[in-house]
Design an enzyme around this catalytic site. Structure first.
Site: not given
Ligand code: IMP
Length: 188
Positions: A70, A175
């Site tokens: 997350d 990440r």
């Molecule tokens: P999730 O953890 O993939 O659900 O990410 C949550 C939200 O954080 C995403 O929808 C993006 O808006 C933002 N986000 C997370 N990682 C990135 C990244 O590497 N680049 C840009 N936005 C990110």
């Protein structure tokens, strides 16, 4: 080769994880490939809580090692927002424009921000979380066409993340850092 399920169906995330875990002899498969077509509600208030919710939901179905991530963007001038609510801050594709507008009166030296990522891992014997972060700042306009989400406004050095190649981004991304921390833990 040992298999680990990554609780996602995002092809970019899967490729990145596969590259980092392959040297350990671990094959990364998506939750769909593992037969887990669930989408648990991410109602935690921290990245760790949400990562654990996702990992548990998939582990309960597949019963082989699982990890879930997350992540989100924490802006210092906004007291850490949008944080865990990054995905819901604005409609998809409008998050950068909204952030630029919200930050329009914030001076250069107060535009610092970080991407944060927590990975939760579960197998039959253990469970743990690891994290990674990437520090940068919020630009005044969108630049670049690679990546997704907030990449076009997140500046590291002299480029936004959307101006970087996938390899450049993986080397310094939140990440990538969390995946490398997972790799170290799995090595024992
Ligand atoms: P999730 O953890 O993939 O659900 O990410 C949550 C939200 O954080 C995403 O929808 C993006 O808006 C933002 N986000 C997370 N990682 C990135 C990244 O590497 N680049 C840009 N936005 C990110």
């Amino acid at each position: 080769m040992n298999k680990i399920v990554f609780a996602t169906n995002n092809a970019n995330k899967l490729r990145e994880a596969a590259e980092i875990l392959a040297p350990l002899g671990i094959e990364v498969i998506s939750q769909r490939e593992a037969g887990a077509d669930c989408e648990p509600e991410e109602n935690g208030v921290t990245f760790a809580e949400n990562a654990i919710i996702k990992a548990k939901a998939v582990y309960d179905i597949v019963n082989i090692p699982v990890f879930a991530d997350d992540s989100g963007l924490c802006v210092d001038a906004l007291e850490g927002r949008p944080g865990v609510y990054s995905a819901r801050y604005a409609p998809k594709g409008q998050e950068c424009a909204k952030l630029i507008e919200e930050m329009k009166n914030i001076p250069d030296n107060k535009r610092t921000a970080s991407f944060q990522c927590v990975i939760a891992y579960i197998d039959e014997k253990s469970s743990f979380t690891v994290s990674g972060s990437c520090c940068g700042s919020i630009g005044y306009e969108e630049k670049g066409t690679n990546g997704f989400g907030y990449d076009p406004v997140f500046v590291v050095g002299d480029k936004t993340m959307a101006e970087m190649t996938a390899e450049e981004k993986n080397e310094l991304s939140h990440r990538g850092a969390a995946l490398r921390a997972l790799c170290e833990k799995l090595k024992g």
